[in-house]
Design a protein around this motif. Structure first.
Motif, PDB file in Angstrom:
ATOM      1  N   GLY A  69       0.795  -1.213   0.000  1.00 23.78           N
ATOM      2  CA  GLY A  69       0.000   0.000   0.000  1.00 23.78           C
ATOM      3  C   GLY A  69       0.827   1.262   0.000  1.00 23.78           C
ATOM      4  O   GLY A  69       2.036   1.246   0.240  1.00 23.78           O
ATOM      5  N   PRO A  70       0.193   2.406  -0.261  1.00 23.52           N
ATOM      6  CA  PRO A  70       0.926   3.670  -0.366  1.00 23.52           C
ATOM      7  C   PRO A  70       1.549   4.124   0.944  1.00 23.52           C
ATOM      8  O   PRO A  70       2.499   4.907   0.927  1.00 23.52           O
ATOM      9  N   GLN A  71       1.005   3.661   2.077  1.00 29.74           N
ATOM     10  CA  GLN A  71       1.555   4.107   3.355  1.00 29.74           C
ATOM     11  C   GLN A  71       2.965   3.595   3.576  1.00 29.74           C
ATOM     12  O   GLN A  71       3.703   4.120   4.420  1.00 29.74           O
ATOM     13  N   LEU A 105      -7.473  10.377  -3.196  1.00 29.91           N
ATOM     14  CA  LEU A 105      -7.381   9.202  -2.337  1.00 29.91           C
ATOM     15  C   LEU A 105      -6.371   9.402  -1.215  1.00 29.91           C
ATOM     16  O   LEU A 105      -6.620   9.022  -0.064  1.00 29.91           O
ATOM     17  N   LEU A 106      -5.236  10.017  -1.515  1.00 31.63           N
ATOM     18  CA  LEU A 106      -4.172  10.178  -0.525  1.00 31.63           C
ATOM     19  C   LEU A 106      -4.423  11.351   0.415  1.00 31.63           C
ATOM     20  O   LEU A 106      -3.798  11.442   1.471  1.00 31.63           O
ATOM     21  N   GLY A 107      -5.305  12.271   0.045  1.00 32.19           N
ATOM     22  CA  GLY A 107      -5.655  13.351   0.953  1.00 32.19           C
ATOM     23  C   GLY A 107      -4.624  14.458   0.995  1.00 32.19           C
ATOM     24  O   GLY A 107      -3.678  14.516   0.210  1.00 32.19           O
ATOM     25  N   LYS A 108      -4.819  15.357   1.951  1.00 35.52           N
ATOM     26  CA  LYS A 108      -4.029  16.586   2.030  1.00 35.52           C
ATOM     27  C   LYS A 108      -3.030  16.600   3.174  1.00 35.52           C
ATOM     28  O   LYS A 108      -2.244  17.537   3.274  1.00 35.52           O
ATOM     29  N   ARG A 109      -3.035  15.605   4.043  1.00 38.76           N
ATOM     30  CA  ARG A 109      -2.212  15.702   5.248  1.00 38.76           C
ATOM     31  C   ARG A 109      -0.741  15.430   4.994  1.00 38.76           C
ATOM     32  O   ARG A 109       0.088  15.763   5.827  1.00 38.76           O
TER      33      ARG A 109
END
Length: 745
Positions: free
Chosen positions: A201-203, A263-267
């Motif tokens: 996964g991307p994390q 999908l990945l958001g802004k944080r």
């Protein structure tokens, strides 16, 4: 009877059944059967990898969920838990605090985060205990699979290598948002990622690698937009359906990029995501989605502010144990950050002036230093950024910096429209005009439109330089047009300056068009810049037909060439097709207003321009009567006030009423109500009308080819005119001149 030691006594008790397994099976049935470790997701990663989604189920769903909660609590207790005690100087404390939305890169100490940092600094007691603030992370279920499904849409490495050269040669030099060497390093790192790494996964990826597919998708989308007519036929393999075009495929790639960013958001925003957002803005503009492009730009600016591009990050201290090569590379990355913010600032003010919308950036916040105009090194880890010398070849960054210099007055022009709504401060306008001319006068010789220095033109890396000269000329002329536009109704000098600036824009656009090929026809600046200047020039002559007659021949010729360019681009550019119909209608109206022949002489094809900036052709049209006045001038005679409807794009492109009104006035009456206050006119924006009012939707451009197909005699001077209130006149003027240059963007 005694038993020998070898003999064992027989038990008389019944045999007990084997003990049952007390541990509840929390793995899915497939993992339990295959004796694999299950991550207890639904479906689990093992079943997804084997494409057995339908077989993945759990015998005891409640036990599975309970076990997941226990595992989460166990992990939290190891990491400190939601209510654990941490030391004030723990590294991630500020990061946890920013989960509430505070910007950790903001230097303002008056915010809650600033006060929190102050408490940390003052509290030197190591025994001081503060509660750990835990961010509420978004639901991660399905994130990995959604991310993998999106990156699967990337073409293979072979096709990526075929498409990227088009982007870096035909697109990137225009604004220079990407450094090709940095991009290539990221691309190599992306291709080196193993499947097992991506499967987690991307994390599990670094911030740059996590967002890099979004940037890659946008580069590929722009590459597909600028494919030549004779493209590589192997690229057809990328089309997955019959009748699919490269435009359709480019839209898919661009939308996939947006899906990844969403999908990945802004944080965890990075510079890569900001670059991807900017390329999305450019893509939307090329397909004519101007409103969406403006919104995309605003969001990208917010992302840039999130990571502190609007601040000078060089003020932050570096690690004392950093290696020299790492420090050098960080210097170049800092230059790239400054460059990206400069591009966003330039687009922000241009789009605000063009569309009549507010800016996203507040100039009162200050700005970080400009990037250094440094030659591009072969290895960023060996050379520090140093300013280029006169002997160094120019780069696209050199062009960006000088375009910013000539466009910098747009911020003052933007504020002047608010400070001087009645157009009274013409002295300041004249002063700003002189300063803008000084900027263009001091530009490097290789950017001059007249007698340029051609020393670097033969170098392969300077292939873009001939195209940059007309772009620079266009940007400088646009700034002058924007300066004088609000004053063309109240000041004759502004009308002349705006007219000459519009002619400069058309000359620059024609020169640029001759240097390009058909693959560039989707560049919307070729349409918008030309259309803006055409409408402005036509409006000056229609509203003030007896001024600036020495430039009339030149203006009509440039008008014809502009229409010819629209005709050539209309097959590949929807905006050019709409602009073509509008300009043809306005051209007929213009010639009717000046009593010019309806059948123009055949205009030359797109050959080198026979007109120069200082040329004054001998007019072939009759001189104006001496008794006529400009519509803005006051008359001392006592002639009766006539009713007059100012021309609009709407009434220029719509058929007149079938019945003749009973309130006709003589053709010689060309005076608006003298009591109308032209100084109350707000800035006009015809480009806004073309984009938002869809002026070309109901126009059949072929109908304009036959003179007299539409009776324009009932519009303006020489025809029937209806009564118009001051409010309707205001709206009419806003419509006719609503087209302002799209700032070379």
């Amino acid at each position: 009877m005694e038993h020998t030691p070898e003999e064992k006594p027989r038990s008389t008790s019944p045999i007990k059944p084997p003990r049952k397994r007390k541990r509840i099976v929390i793995s899915c049935t497939e993992c339990h059967r295959r004796k694999q470790k299950c991550d207890r997701e639904s479906p689990c990663s093992n079943c997804v990898a084997r494409n057995k989604h339908s077989l993945c189920h759990y015998e005891n769903e409640s036990a599975r969920k309970q076990q997941l909660l226990e595992d989460s609590a166990s992990t939290a207790s190891v990491n400190g838990g939601a209510f654990s005690v941490i030391k004030p100087n723990e590294v991630d404390q500020v990061a946890q605090f920013t989960a509430f939305g505070y910007n950790k890169s903001n230097g303002n100490n008056n915010t809650t985060l600033g006060l929190f940092k102050k408490i940390q600094t003052q509290d030197a007691d190591p025994s001081g205990q503060m509660p750990r603030i835990q961010a509420d992370l978004p639901d991660q279920s399905g994130l990995r699979e959604k991310y993998k499904s999106l990156i699967r849409q990337l073409p293979s490495k072979e096709y990526i290598e075929k498409l990227l050269p088009t982007y870096f040669r035909e697109v990137n030099y225009q604004y220079y948002p990407l450094d090709e060497a940095v991009f290539r390093d990221h691309l190599a790192n992306w291709h080196s990622l193993s499947f097992s790494t991506l499967n987690r996964g991307p994390q599990e990826l670094s911030g740059d690698m996590r967002f890099f597919p979004a940037l890659l998708f946008q580069c590929l989308a722009l590459s597909l937009q600028f494919q030549p007519l004779e493209y590589d036929p192997t690229l057809d393999s990328l089309k997955y359906a019959a009748g699919m075009t490269f435009d359709d495929l480019a839209n898919d790639y661009s939308e996939s990029s947006v899906s990844i960013l969403t999908l990945l958001g802004k944080r965890n925003t990075t510079l890569i995501s900001v670059q991807a957002g900017f390329l999305r803005t450019a893509y939307l503009k090329n397909v004519g989605m101007v409103t969406e492009s403006w919104h995309s730009l605003s969001q990208t600016i917010r992302d840039a502010q999130e990571i502190g591009l609007h601040k000078d990050s060089m003020l932050h201290s570096r690690s004392p144990d950093a290696k020299p090569e790492d420090v050098l590379e960080s210097l170049w990355i800092e230059q790239l950050r400054r460059r990206m913010w400069l591009i966003l600032s330039l687009w922000d003010i241009h789009m605000a002036i063009v569309l009549g919308r507010p800016t996203t950036i507040d100039p009162r916040d200050g700005k970080p230093p400009f990037p250094i105009d440094a030659p591009i090194p072969r290895n960023r880890r060996e050379v520090a950024p140093t300013p280029r010398t006169e002997s160094d070849i120019p780069t696209p960054l050199t062009m960006l910096l000088w375009s910013t210099e000539v466009s910098a007055p747009l911020w003052d022009i933007f504020n002047l429209e608010k400070e001087d709504p009645h157009q009274n401060n013409f002295a300041k306008v004249e002063k700003m005009h002189k300063l803008i001319n000084q900027i263009t006068f001091h530009c490097p010789p290789f950017f001059r439109s007249q007698n340029p220095d051609l020393t670097f033109d033969a170098l392969p890396e300077c292939y873009w330089l001939p195209r940059a000269r007309p772009v620079f000329q266009n940007n400088a002329a646009f700034t002058i047009m924007a300066l004088h536009r609000p004053y063309i109704f109240t000041n004759a000098a502004s009308r002349t300056s705006a007219l000459k600036a519009g002619l400069d824009v058309l000359r620059a656009q024609r020169t640029l068009f001759n240097l390009l090929s058909s693959l560039h026809y989707k560049t919307f600046s070729l349409v918008l810049n030309t259309f803006d200047a055409i409408i402005l020039i036509a409006a000056v002559y229609i509203l003030h037909p007896y001024e600036n007659r020495s430039d009339l021949d030149n203006a009509l010729q440039q008008f014809e060439w502009g229409k010819e360019r629209f005709q050539m681009m209309s097959s590949r550019n929807a905006m050019a097709k709409a602009a073509l119909g509008v300009t043809k209608a306005i051209h007929l109206r213009w010639k009717r207003a000046l009593n010019l022949p309806q059948k123009p002489s055949p205009s030359p094809s797109l050959t080198p321009d026979t007109y120069t900036a200082n040329s004054t052709p001998t007019s072939q049209y009759p001189a104006p009567p001496s008794h006529n006045q400009s519509i803005s001038s006051t008359s001392s005679s006592n002639q009766t006030q006539s009713l007059y409807t100012l021309p609009t794009i709407s009434n220029l492109t719509s058929p007149p009423p079938t019945s003749t009104p009973t309130w006709e006035v003589p053709a010689s009456a060309f005076q608006p109500p003298q009591t109308f206050d032209f100084s109350s006119m707000p800035p006009l924006q015809p480009m806004h009308d073309l984009v938002y009012n869809d002026l070309g939707s109901n126009i059949d451009s072929s109908s304009y080819d036959v003179v007299g197909a539409w009776d324009l005699g009932g519009i303006g001077p020489g025809g029937a005119m209806g009564p118009a209130s001051a409010a309707s006149m205001l709206g009419s003027l806003r419509a006719i001149l609503g087209v302002i240059v799209f700032g070379g963007l």
